[in-house]
Design a protein around this motif. Structure first.
Motif, short mmCIF file in Angstrom:
data_model
loop_
_atom_site.label_atom_id
_atom_site.label_comp_id
_atom_site.label_asym_id
_atom_site.label_seq_id
_atom_site.Cartn_x
_atom_site.Cartn_y
_atom_site.Cartn_z
N MET A 141 0.84 -1.21 0.00
CA MET A 141 0.00 0.00 0.00
C MET A 141 0.87 1.26 0.00
O MET A 141 0.59 2.21 -0.69
CB MET A 141 -0.87 -0.03 1.25
CG MET A 141 -1.92 1.05 1.30
SD MET A 141 -3.36 0.64 0.33
CE MET A 141 -3.71 2.21 -0.39
N CYS A 142 1.93 1.25 0.79
CA CYS A 142 2.80 2.42 0.85
C CYS A 142 3.93 2.33 -0.17
O CYS A 142 4.94 3.03 -0.04
CB CYS A 142 3.37 2.61 2.26
SG CYS A 142 2.13 3.19 3.43
N LEU A 143 3.79 1.48 -1.14
CA LEU A 143 4.80 1.34 -2.18
C LEU A 143 4.99 2.68 -2.91
O LEU A 143 4.02 3.33 -3.27
CB LEU A 143 4.34 0.28 -3.18
CG LEU A 143 5.30 -0.05 -4.31
CD1 LEU A 143 6.46 -0.88 -3.79
CD2 LEU A 143 4.57 -0.81 -5.42
N ALA A 144 6.24 3.06 -3.13
CA ALA A 144 6.53 4.26 -3.92
C ALA A 144 7.70 3.95 -4.83
O ALA A 144 8.63 3.25 -4.43
CB ALA A 144 6.83 5.44 -3.02
N VAL A 145 7.63 4.45 -6.05
CA VAL A 145 8.61 4.07 -7.07
C VAL A 145 9.36 5.31 -7.55
O VAL A 145 8.74 6.34 -7.80
CB VAL A 145 7.87 3.40 -8.26
CG1 VAL A 145 8.87 2.88 -9.28
CG2 VAL A 145 6.98 2.27 -7.77
N VAL A 147 7.23 8.26 -6.37
CA VAL A 147 5.81 8.38 -6.75
C VAL A 147 4.96 7.33 -6.05
O VAL A 147 5.29 6.15 -6.01
CB VAL A 147 5.67 8.26 -8.28
CG1 VAL A 147 4.19 8.22 -8.68
CG2 VAL A 147 6.38 9.42 -8.96
N HIS A 148 3.85 7.82 -5.49
CA HIS A 148 2.89 6.95 -4.78
C HIS A 148 1.48 7.30 -5.26
O HIS A 148 1.09 8.47 -5.22
CB HIS A 148 3.04 7.18 -3.28
CG HIS A 148 2.02 6.46 -2.45
ND1 HIS A 148 2.01 5.08 -2.32
CD2 HIS A 148 0.98 6.91 -1.73
CE1 HIS A 148 1.00 4.73 -1.54
NE2 HIS A 148 0.36 5.82 -1.17
N HIS A 171 8.06 5.76 4.12
CA HIS A 171 7.21 6.61 3.29
C HIS A 171 6.19 7.37 4.13
O HIS A 171 5.80 8.49 3.77
CB HIS A 171 6.55 5.79 2.17
CG HIS A 171 7.56 5.35 1.15
ND1 HIS A 171 7.45 4.18 0.44
CD2 HIS A 171 8.74 5.91 0.75
CE1 HIS A 171 8.51 4.06 -0.37
NE2 HIS A 171 9.31 5.09 -0.18
N GLU A 229 0.28 -6.92 0.88
CA GLU A 229 1.32 -6.47 1.81
C GLU A 229 1.22 -7.13 3.18
O GLU A 229 1.99 -6.83 4.08
CB GLU A 229 1.25 -4.96 2.00
CG GLU A 229 1.90 -4.26 0.85
CD GLU A 229 2.28 -2.83 1.18
OE1 GLU A 229 1.93 -2.36 2.27
OE2 GLU A 229 2.92 -2.23 0.33
#
Lengths: 88, 383
Positions: free
Chosen positions: A1-5, A49-50, B194, B349
């Motif tokens: 869910m908190c993945l950011a690239v 980027v998220h 994050h 996740e």
């Protein structure tokens, strides 16, 4: 869910601060990304980027710090090792 | 990809794991807070690179996993209304409510659409002026500003057919709840990189002091996590309990100021029930009075809390770091991603899904005489 690239900003369009949009390159895939939360982002910078939003501009100086830290750890230990060997 | 591949370098990982081993003189238990970190750890076998005395336990950092049943029920009820389109992130569709999930509602004919970005829900709203568009918003502080922007922009445009069902959760109150458990065994945190990119890390300073617990803001790649562990173990070995920032290429002390400004405008802090954990004071973000016209609860009635059904699922204990997924008797047998008993197995996740995906189900006894397992998961029975 908190993945950011991480991706590279290719171009920026729009004057409205909340709907400013960049074309961002993710290793060959280009997507339109909202820059409302990174007003400082400039062409050529890398952003994280998220869900369609750039949430930070990657600090390139800090990005290498971990590797400098690693060399530091290695140097300290080499020195400690050398001292131990030199000890009677 | 730049700023990703270099943080997966096996040589650097080996150096760091050796440095951690030389540093460690006593047993330490650390918790990585974010589900994204859990996935990296299990995927790359980072736990197996650590000395036996350093244990990583997995935290509550999967917003999908902690979304309470009552919000899922509300989303399903809204999606079942005529002339209504429910938009959500794909992860939410298989999360069980008290009577089925959103996928089942979609199969029954409800118009439920998966969006990549909250702004995509606005596109749907503009294209369907005769329908009510409801965005079912979940997420931690990382996602909350993006979701806030959908509401903020809808108000600016006067998009009267758009509203948001807001089920956001906040990470620091959950960390405090874990530290306050009588059974708590977490001695140091790898904080969620994050979440801190948005919120900064000043709010952790009093927590570190109050509970004497080191908190290291940590990224998501293997090198990030290993360096986070190194910094955390070094603090523990030296008897320090401070806040340090491993993930400095992304996280500034003050966080993302424009994002925080929009969050303050659109949201208010509310109490929130966490699935498997229970109610935590001031641990969620609801929609502020200024934006109440865009709150789906104003439009379609408030979410009614109700108790979760009894189950053999131990996801509550997994989310608090008390048990590893493999300590659950149902893991990989009665509970799999195809037939999940709990959300930690549903969400991509979730800790259980990570163990199942990267380490497989526990093998059946290979020798019926001895009952020896082909492969005993490393942590089974350890807690």
């Amino acid at each position: 869910m908190c993945l950011a690239v991480p991706g590279k900003v290719l171009s920026i369009s729009g004057d409205d601060p909340v709907m400013r949009v960049a074309r961002v390159d993710f290793g060959g895939i280009v997507k339109e990304i909202n820059l409302a939360y990174t007003p400082e982002a400039a062409v050529g910078a890398y952003v994280l980027v998220h869900v369609g939003f750039a949430i930070t501009v990657i600090d390139e100086a800090e990005a290498g710090r971990v590797f400098a830290h690693l060399r530091e750890i290695a140097d300290i230990e080499e020195e400690l090792g050398a001292r131990a060997e030199a000890a009677p | 990809m730049r700023f990703r591949d270099e943080y997966r370098d096996p040589e650097a990982a080996r150096s760091l794991s050796e440095a951690i081993a030389r540093l460690t003189t006593r047993p330490w238990t650390l918790m990585e807070v974010c589900g994204g970190q859990t996935h990296s750890i299990v995927r790359y076998g980072i736990d197996e690179l650590l000395p036996g005395q350093v244990t990583l336990v997995h935290g509550p950092g999967c917003p999908v996993c902690v979304t309470p049943v009552d919000y899922v029920d509300k989303a399903i009820a809204i999606a079942g209304r005529p002339d209504t389109i429910l938009c959500s992130f794909g992860d939410m569709l298989r999360v069980p409510g008290s009577n089925g999930d959103l996928f089942a509602a979609k199969a029954r004919g409800a118009d439920i659409r998966i969006v990549y970005s909250p702004l995509d829900a606005l596109v749907v709203a503009r294209a369907n002026p005769g329908k009510e568009i409801v965005f079912y918003a979940v997420g931690f502080e990382t996602t909350a500003p993006a979701n806030a922007m959908a509401v903020y922009q809808a108000k600016r445009e006067g998009l009267a057919n758009f509203s948001m069902l807001a089920s956001h959760v906040l990470v620091p109150p959950a960390m405090r709840a874990i530290l306050s458990l009588p059974r708590n065994r977490v001695q140091g945190f790898l904080a969620a990189g994050h979440v801190c990119t948005i919120m900064g890390f000043d709010e952790y300073v009093p927590m570190a002091a109050e509970y004497s617990v080191p908190i290291v803001v940590t990224g998501f790649e293997p090198i990030d996590i290993l360096e986070g562990v190194y910094m955390c173990v070094r603090q523990l070995e030296e008897g320090r309990a401070e806040v340090e920032n491993q993930y400095s290429r992304s996280v500034r002390r003050e966080g993302n100021v424009p994002a925080q400004a929009i969050m303050r405008e659109v949201y208010r802090v509310v109490k929130r029930r966490w699935r498997g954990i229970g109610e935590i004071a001031e641990s969620g973000l609801g929609i502020s009075p200024a934006f109440r016209d865009y709150d789906a609860e104003t439009r379609f009635g408030a979410v009614v809390p109700h108790e979760e059904a009894e189950s053999e699922c131990i996801s509550g204990l997994v989310l608090c770091g008390e048990k590893k997924p493999t300590a659950c008797p149902a893991f990989g047998t009665r509970c799999t991603p195809e037939h999940p008993l709990g959300v930690t197995m549903v969400s991509s996740e979730g800790a259980c899904a990570a163990y199942y995906r990267y380490r497989g189900a526990p093998a059946a006894p290979s020798n019926p005489a001895t009952g020896k397992m082909d492969r005993v998961p490393a942590e089974q029975g350890a807690v």
